[in-house]
Design a protein around this motif. Structure first.
Motif, PDB file in Angstrom:
ATOM      1  N   VAL A  60     -64.814  85.041 -56.134  1.00  0.00           N
ATOM      2  CA  VAL A  60     -66.021  84.585 -55.464  1.00  0.00           C
ATOM      3  C   VAL A  60     -66.919  83.834 -56.448  1.00  0.00           C
ATOM      4  O   VAL A  60     -67.058  84.228 -57.609  1.00  0.00           O
ATOM      5  CB  VAL A  60     -66.758  85.787 -54.842  1.00  0.00           C
ATOM      6  CG1 VAL A  60     -67.107  86.832 -55.886  1.00  0.00           C
ATOM      7  CG2 VAL A  60     -68.003  85.335 -54.098  1.00  0.00           C
ATOM      8  N   ARG A  61     -67.511  82.736 -55.989  1.00  0.00           N
ATOM      9  CA  ARG A  61     -68.414  81.948 -56.826  1.00  0.00           C
ATOM     10  C   ARG A  61     -69.884  82.305 -56.573  1.00  0.00           C
ATOM     11  O   ARG A  61     -70.679  82.370 -57.501  1.00  0.00           O
ATOM     12  CB  ARG A  61     -68.195  80.453 -56.558  1.00  0.00           C
ATOM     13  CG  ARG A  61     -66.785  79.962 -56.873  1.00  0.00           C
ATOM     14  CD  ARG A  61     -66.481  80.055 -58.348  1.00  0.00           C
ATOM     15  NE  ARG A  61     -65.136  79.596 -58.668  1.00  0.00           N
ATOM     16  CZ  ARG A  61     -64.805  78.336 -58.910  1.00  0.00           C
ATOM     17  NH1 ARG A  61     -65.741  77.386 -58.849  1.00  0.00           N
ATOM     18  NH2 ARG A  61     -63.559  78.008 -59.200  1.00  0.00           N
ATOM     19  N   ASN A  62     -70.232  82.495 -55.309  1.00  0.00           N
ATOM     20  CA  ASN A  62     -71.615  82.828 -54.937  1.00  0.00           C
ATOM     21  C   ASN A  62     -71.610  84.122 -54.123  1.00  0.00           C
ATOM     22  O   ASN A  62     -71.632  84.090 -52.886  1.00  0.00           O
ATOM     23  CB  ASN A  62     -72.236  81.686 -54.121  1.00  0.00           C
ATOM     24  CG  ASN A  62     -72.235  80.379 -54.875  1.00  0.00           C
ATOM     25  OD1 ASN A  62     -72.869  80.251 -55.921  1.00  0.00           O
ATOM     26  ND2 ASN A  62     -71.510  79.381 -54.347  1.00  0.00           N
ATOM     27  N   PRO A  63     -71.553  85.275 -54.796  1.00  0.00           N
ATOM     28  CA  PRO A  63     -71.463  86.550 -54.060  1.00  0.00           C
ATOM     29  C   PRO A  63     -72.673  86.786 -53.171  1.00  0.00           C
ATOM     30  O   PRO A  63     -73.800  86.419 -53.509  1.00  0.00           O
ATOM     31  CB  PRO A  63     -71.375  87.590 -55.184  1.00  0.00           C
ATOM     32  CG  PRO A  63     -71.946  86.910 -56.392  1.00  0.00           C
ATOM     33  CD  PRO A  63     -71.629  85.457 -56.246  1.00  0.00           C
ATOM     34  N   THR A  64     -72.420  87.392 -52.023  1.00  0.00           N
ATOM     35  CA  THR A  64     -73.466  87.684 -51.065  1.00  0.00           C
ATOM     36  C   THR A  64     -73.156  88.974 -50.321  1.00  0.00           C
ATOM     37  O   THR A  64     -71.984  89.361 -50.189  1.00  0.00           O
ATOM     38  CB  THR A  64     -73.612  86.527 -50.055  1.00  0.00           C
ATOM     39  OG1 THR A  64     -74.597  86.868 -49.086  1.00  0.00           O
ATOM     40  CG2 THR A  64     -72.298  86.273 -49.345  1.00  0.00           C
ATOM     41  N   LEU A  65     -74.188  89.641 -49.844  1.00  0.00           N
ATOM     42  CA  LEU A  65     -74.039  90.838 -49.011  1.00  0.00           C
ATOM     43  C   LEU A  65     -74.170  90.514 -47.530  1.00  0.00           C
ATOM     44  O   LEU A  65     -74.239  91.421 -46.700  1.00  0.00           O
ATOM     45  CB  LEU A  65     -75.090  91.881 -49.399  1.00  0.00           C
ATOM     46  CG  LEU A  65     -74.963  92.489 -50.806  1.00  0.00           C
ATOM     47  CD1 LEU A  65     -76.131  93.422 -51.080  1.00  0.00           C
ATOM     48  CD2 LEU A  65     -73.651  93.248 -50.952  1.00  0.00           C
ATOM     49  N   GLY A  66     -74.197  89.217 -47.210  1.00  0.00           N
ATOM     50  CA  GLY A  66     -74.379  88.805 -45.825  1.00  0.00           C
ATOM     51  C   GLY A  66     -73.292  89.297 -44.895  1.00  0.00           C
ATOM     52  O   GLY A  66     -73.563  89.588 -43.719  1.00  0.00           O
ATOM     53  N   ASN A  67     -72.068  89.394 -45.389  1.00  0.00           N
ATOM     54  CA  ASN A  67     -70.977  89.875 -44.534  1.00  0.00           C
ATOM     55  C   ASN A  67     -71.205  91.310 -44.098  1.00  0.00           C
ATOM     56  O   ASN A  67     -70.955  91.677 -42.946  1.00  0.00           O
ATOM     57  CB  ASN A  67     -69.647  89.754 -45.278  1.00  0.00           C
ATOM     58  CG  ASN A  67     -69.271  88.321 -45.578  1.00  0.00           C
ATOM     59  OD1 ASN A  67     -69.656  87.411 -44.853  1.00  0.00           O
ATOM     60  ND2 ASN A  67     -68.521  88.116 -46.647  1.00  0.00           N
ATOM     61  N   PHE A  68     -71.697  92.150 -45.021  1.00  0.00           N
ATOM     62  CA  PHE A  68     -71.955  93.557 -44.696  1.00  0.00           C
ATOM     63  C   PHE A  68     -73.156  93.682 -43.766  1.00  0.00           C
ATOM     64  O   PHE A  68     -73.161  94.533 -42.868  1.00  0.00           O
ATOM     65  CB  PHE A  68     -72.179  94.354 -45.975  1.00  0.00           C
ATOM     66  CG  PHE A  68     -70.975  94.442 -46.859  1.00  0.00           C
ATOM     67  CD1 PHE A  68     -70.032  95.440 -46.688  1.00  0.00           C
ATOM     68  CD2 PHE A  68     -70.772  93.509 -47.866  1.00  0.00           C
ATOM     69  CE1 PHE A  68     -68.919  95.519 -47.504  1.00  0.00           C
ATOM     70  CE2 PHE A  68     -69.662  93.588 -48.690  1.00  0.00           C
ATOM     71  CZ  PHE A  68     -68.723  94.585 -48.508  1.00  0.00           C
ATOM     72  N   VAL A  69     -74.161  92.847 -43.972  1.00  0.00           N
ATOM     73  CA  VAL A  69     -75.341  92.880 -43.100  1.00  0.00           C
ATOM     74  C   VAL A  69     -74.968  92.478 -41.680  1.00  0.00           C
ATOM     75  O   VAL A  69     -75.371  93.117 -40.698  1.00  0.00           O
ATOM     76  CB  VAL A  69     -76.440  91.956 -43.661  1.00  0.00           C
ATOM     77  CG1 VAL A  69     -77.610  91.873 -42.682  1.00  0.00           C
ATOM     78  CG2 VAL A  69     -76.918  92.450 -45.018  1.00  0.00           C
ATOM     79  N   GLU A  70     -74.174  91.410 -41.560  1.00  0.00           N
ATOM     80  CA  GLU A  70     -73.749  90.963 -40.232  1.00  0.00           C
ATOM     81  C   GLU A  70     -72.869  92.006 -39.556  1.00  0.00           C
ATOM     82  O   GLU A  70     -72.986  92.242 -38.346  1.00  0.00           O
ATOM     83  CB  GLU A  70     -73.013  89.633 -40.350  1.00  0.00           C
ATOM     84  CG  GLU A  70     -72.641  89.023 -39.010  1.00  0.00           C
ATOM     85  CD  GLU A  70     -71.980  87.670 -39.147  1.00  0.00           C
ATOM     86  OE1 GLU A  70     -71.512  87.139 -38.123  1.00  0.00           O
ATOM     87  OE2 GLU A  70     -71.920  87.153 -40.287  1.00  0.00           O
ATOM     88  N   LEU A  71     -71.996  92.641 -40.331  1.00  0.00           N
ATOM     89  CA  LEU A  71     -71.147  93.694 -39.775  1.00  0.00           C
ATOM     90  C   LEU A  71     -71.994  94.857 -39.276  1.00  0.00           C
ATOM     91  O   LEU A  71     -71.723  95.424 -38.204  1.00  0.00           O
ATOM     92  CB  LEU A  71     -70.163  94.175 -40.839  1.00  0.00           C
ATOM     93  CG  LEU A  71     -69.258  95.347 -40.445  1.00  0.00           C
ATOM     94  CD1 LEU A  71     -68.351  94.958 -39.282  1.00  0.00           C
ATOM     95  CD2 LEU A  71     -68.423  95.809 -41.638  1.00  0.00           C
ATOM     96  N   PHE A  72     -73.033  95.221 -40.018  1.00  0.00           N
ATOM     97  CA  PHE A  72     -73.918  96.312 -39.605  1.00  0.00           C
ATOM     98  C   PHE A  72     -74.624  95.970 -38.294  1.00  0.00           C
ATOM     99  O   PHE A  72     -74.728  96.820 -37.390  1.00  0.00           O
ATOM    100  CB  PHE A  72     -74.940  96.590 -40.698  1.00  0.00           C
ATOM    101  CG  PHE A  72     -75.954  97.633 -40.339  1.00  0.00           C
ATOM    102  CD1 PHE A  72     -75.634  98.980 -40.368  1.00  0.00           C
ATOM    103  CD2 PHE A  72     -77.244  97.265 -39.945  1.00  0.00           C
ATOM    104  CE1 PHE A  72     -76.565  99.941 -40.026  1.00  0.00           C
ATOM    105  CE2 PHE A  72     -78.171  98.218 -39.605  1.00  0.00           C
ATOM    106  CZ  PHE A  72     -77.840  99.565 -39.643  1.00  0.00           C
ATOM    107  N   HIS A  73     -75.092  94.734 -38.156  1.00  0.00           N
ATOM    108  CA  HIS A  73     -75.770  94.326 -36.921  1.00  0.00           C
ATOM    109  C   HIS A  73     -74.802  94.337 -35.737  1.00  0.00           C
ATOM    110  O   HIS A  73     -75.178  94.708 -34.617  1.00  0.00           O
ATOM    111  CB  HIS A  73     -76.376  92.937 -37.090  1.00  0.00           C
ATOM    112  CG  HIS A  73     -77.560  92.902 -38.005  1.00  0.00           C
ATOM    113  ND1 HIS A  73     -78.562  93.848 -37.956  1.00  0.00           N
ATOM    114  CD2 HIS A  73     -77.911  92.040 -39.000  1.00  0.00           C
ATOM    115  CE1 HIS A  73     -79.483  93.583 -38.879  1.00  0.00           C
ATOM    116  NE2 HIS A  73     -79.102  92.489 -39.528  1.00  0.00           N
TER     117      HIS A  73
END
Length: 291
Positions: A60-73
């Motif tokens: 990964v070049r630009n790590p993000t927690l967006g995938n986990f946040v979207e999964l939680f929603h």
């Protein structure tokens, strides 16, 4: 045995070079075995543009927690609470694993340490049952659960797992290594059959049942997918694996949450394996006990 060769004033230790070569080979094999896990971890933290990039990037070049946040929603947006899915999964995995280990151990003890008519026939049937895959026995299990009236309950997944023959075979083979002298001494001291089993045999086969716990839990942790859907129809009885599969079936726009859910699903079995890996190694080696 170490063989030392002399070339002039220089000594060459062949054993040392052999150890280094073996270490390098094992390190290379371990490197390639861990690559899929590293790839899954990196994908879970990739933004959508990096996930869909071609050719794909391994790290990964630009790590993000967006995938986990979207999964939680997505999970909190379902009409059945996420905690209910998680409870169903843990209930199946914990109860199924505990029941499988207990029943397999109780059945393996007389097969391994007691002589009675038909013992060899019973063990032959157990070995033959290992030849059949779970797909072959699904129809039979479905008919059995229907006859017992357990369809659309969590027990429809748990009971077939408890009756799996793999645990019986593993425990029986390992219990045969327990010296008969220990059992005879316990009988002379007045120990009951169950006391011998629980206080002498089970502690001596600890690596075996710890290994069985790992295998059984890994199998049941993801049992709520295709196999569990055959027996369970009510949405409130579904497992987290099924819920994630349904939520993430929305197409390419949910690729990111799909990567995050994959990491979450494999993290629990991997964690259990890491803390118990030494016991698996002991199971694969000789117990060292002699009569």
């Amino acid at each position: 045995m170490r063989i030392v060769l002399r070339f002039g004033k220089k000594k060459v230790n062949r054993s040392w070079y052999g150890d280094m070569a073996l270490f390098l080979v094992l390190a290379a094999i371990g490197y390639f075995m861990v690559l899929p896990l590293v790839f899954v971890i990196n994908n879970a933290f990739k933004p959508i543009n990096e996930i869909l990039m071609f050719p794909p990037r391994f790290f990964v070049r630009n790590p993000t927690l967006g995938n986990f946040v979207e999964l939680f929603h997505l999970l909190t947006g379902t009409w059945v609470p996420m905690t209910r899915y998680l409870f169903n999964t843990l209930f199946i995995a914990v109860i199924g694993t505990a029941g499988h280990v207990l029943i397999a151990s109780l059945a393996a003890y007389p097969l391994a340490k007691r002589k009675f008519p038909g013992r060899n026939v019973l063990f032959t049937i157990v070995m033959l049952s290992l030849m059949f895959s779970a797909t072959v026995t699904q129809v039979t299990n479905y008919m059995t659960m229907s006859w017992l009236g357990l369809l659309d309950t969590l027990w429809a997944v748990i009971i077939p797992a408890i009756g799996s023959s793999l645990g019986l075979y593993l425990m029986k083979q390992f219990m045969e290594g327990v010296p008969d002298a220990l059992l005879e001494a316990a009988e002379i001291d007045g120990c009951s059959e169950f006391r011998i089993f629980w206080s002498i045999v089970m502690p001596n086969v600890k690596p075996a049942w710890l290994t069985l716990i790992i295998f059984s839990f890994q199998s049941l942790w993801g049992a709520g997918g295709a196999s569990g859907s055959m027996y369970i129809y009510s949405e409130q009885l579904k497992t987290i694996d099924y819920a994630l599969g349904q939520i993430l079936a929305g197409g390419i726009v949910r690729t990111g949450p799909s990567m995050a859910s994959t990491l979450i699903m494999i993290s629990v079995p991997i964690t259990i394996f890491i803390f118990s890996q030494s016991k698996i190694i002991q199971t694969m080696s000789a117990s060292g006990m002699k009569d």
